[in-house]
Design a protein around this motif. Sequence first.
Motif, PDB file in Angstrom:
ATOM      1  N   UNK A   1      14.980 -13.635 -14.273  1.00 25.52           N
ATOM      2  CA  UNK A   1      14.975 -12.296 -12.816  1.00 25.52           C
ATOM      3  C   UNK A   1      14.352 -12.852 -12.175  1.00 25.52           C
ATOM      4  N   UNK A   2      13.551 -13.531 -11.974  1.00 23.32           N
ATOM      5  CA  UNK A   2      12.340 -14.112 -10.905  1.00 23.32           C
ATOM      6  C   UNK A   2      12.895 -15.012 -10.372  1.00 23.32           C
ATOM      7  N   UNK A   3      13.893 -15.876 -11.159  1.00 21.14           N
ATOM      8  CA  UNK A   3      14.773 -16.098 -10.151  1.00 21.14           C
ATOM      9  C   UNK A   3      16.268 -16.658  -9.195  1.00 21.14           C
ATOM     10  N   UNK A   4      16.530 -15.149 -10.610  1.00 20.85           N
ATOM     11  CA  UNK A   4      17.871 -14.666  -9.564  1.00 20.85           C
ATOM     12  C   UNK A   4      19.334 -14.637 -10.356  1.00 20.85           C
TER      13      UNK A   4
ATOM     14  N   UNK B   1      29.717 -27.426 -11.024  1.00 28.18           N
ATOM     15  CA  UNK B   1      30.409 -26.194 -10.256  1.00 28.18           C
ATOM     16  C   UNK B   1      29.013 -25.007  -9.692  1.00 28.18           C
ATOM     17  N   UNK B   2      28.630 -25.064 -10.849  1.00 27.50           N
ATOM     18  CA  UNK B   2      27.063 -24.187 -10.838  1.00 27.50           C
ATOM     19  C   UNK B   2      26.178 -25.539  -9.587  1.00 27.50           C
TER      20      UNK B   2
ATOM     21  N   UNK C   1      18.401 -22.931  -5.505  1.00 25.53           N
ATOM     22  CA  UNK C   1      17.860 -24.322  -6.118  1.00 25.53           C
ATOM     23  C   UNK C   1      17.224 -23.882  -6.838  1.00 25.53           C
ATOM     24  N   UNK C   2      16.258 -23.441  -7.444  1.00 23.80           N
ATOM     25  CA  UNK C   2      15.449 -23.161  -8.737  1.00 23.80           C
ATOM     26  C   UNK C   2      16.393 -22.508  -9.611  1.00 23.80           C
ATOM     27  N   UNK C   3      17.211 -21.609  -9.620  1.00 24.36           N
ATOM     28  CA  UNK C   3      18.293 -21.238 -10.778  1.00 24.36           C
ATOM     29  C   UNK C   3      18.563 -22.272 -11.059  1.00 24.36           C
ATOM     30  N   UNK C   4      19.435 -22.494 -10.270  1.00 22.12           N
ATOM     31  CA  UNK C   4      19.892 -24.467 -10.666  1.00 22.12           C
ATOM     32  C   UNK C   4      19.528 -25.032 -11.545  1.00 22.12           C
TER      33      UNK C   4
ATOM     34  N   UNK D   1      18.642 -27.285 -17.010  1.00 23.50           N
ATOM     35  CA  UNK D   1      17.900 -27.619 -18.674  1.00 23.50           C
ATOM     36  C   UNK D   1      18.190 -26.948 -19.188  1.00 23.50           C
ATOM     37  N   UNK D   2      19.172 -24.918 -19.280  1.00 20.83           N
ATOM     38  CA  UNK D   2      19.188 -24.724 -20.186  1.00 20.83           C
ATOM     39  C   UNK D   2      20.532 -25.048 -21.122  1.00 20.83           C
TER      40      UNK D   2
END
Length: 288
Positions: free
Chosen positions: A74-77, A160-161, A169-172, A177-178
């Motif tokens: 949520x914090x990363x979007x 693609x992500x 970038x943090x979300x990527x 990692x996931x």
Amino acid sequence: MESRDRDHWICGVLDADAYMAEESYQKVIQYFAQDEKLDLLQTRVGMLETRNWLQIMQDIEFTGINDLIQNTRNRLGNAAASGNGQFIRVSSVTAQRPWGNALLEDFEFSTRFLMEGKKTLYAGDAVVYQEAIDKLRPFIKQRARWTQGGLDCLFGYWSRVLRSPFINLPAKAEMTFYMLIPFVTLFTGIASLAVFVFTLVNFDDYWRLLAVIEGINLPFNAYIIVQYQRASHTRQYGLLVWTVITFAIYNYLLYPAIVIAFFKKISGRTNWVKTTHGIKRKIGRKVS
């Protein structure tokens, strides 16, 4: 249906074994009513019944660990769809085939949304309950299917992500990692098991190393259990202490699933039988 009407239509995706209280449905409606830009909402997942150790562990995993992960997203979007209890604004589905062929279709769906610049959110205060698997063999089969689906997303969407202008970038980094977790878990699991066995064989010389390993694991496990206790309002403190001690065993149950997933992925086998669920009389715990 006109486009304006579609903005007020919310489609919920619930498994056949799912149960949601009226209060949670109301919270879902409030989330969409308060945010016209919200495209997808994922609710928190809990287990209907926790009658044995394996079911309790699944409840802890979803109520504690997954909740922590999703709040971070949520914090990363980049909150992700998580199988059960996801709600989508109908007007947000613009593709003719919003789902692809990945076995982890929920994560694939939300990943496609994120790459289109659509807003996803996790709601920890709205809960969907589902049946927990009570036997080891179907549990491993389920997790093997999920792991293979993760590999599908890795090979189908990772590049693609990384190229998407809508994902920060943090979300990527988190999504990368996931999607790499099967590889990370496999190698770290083998390494930790080798260290553990070596330490036990040479206990007199390396007992301090074993103490350090446990000293790292136990506080984290204890934190997860405390969070779980708060979320589930359980008072089975002795049982929770036991789960802290045995949590590593639950993690090791995932390794056969990872091996099976890699084998089926490499061999090109995608046929899976969905997890069989029965009908339970007891439906959920009271959620505040």
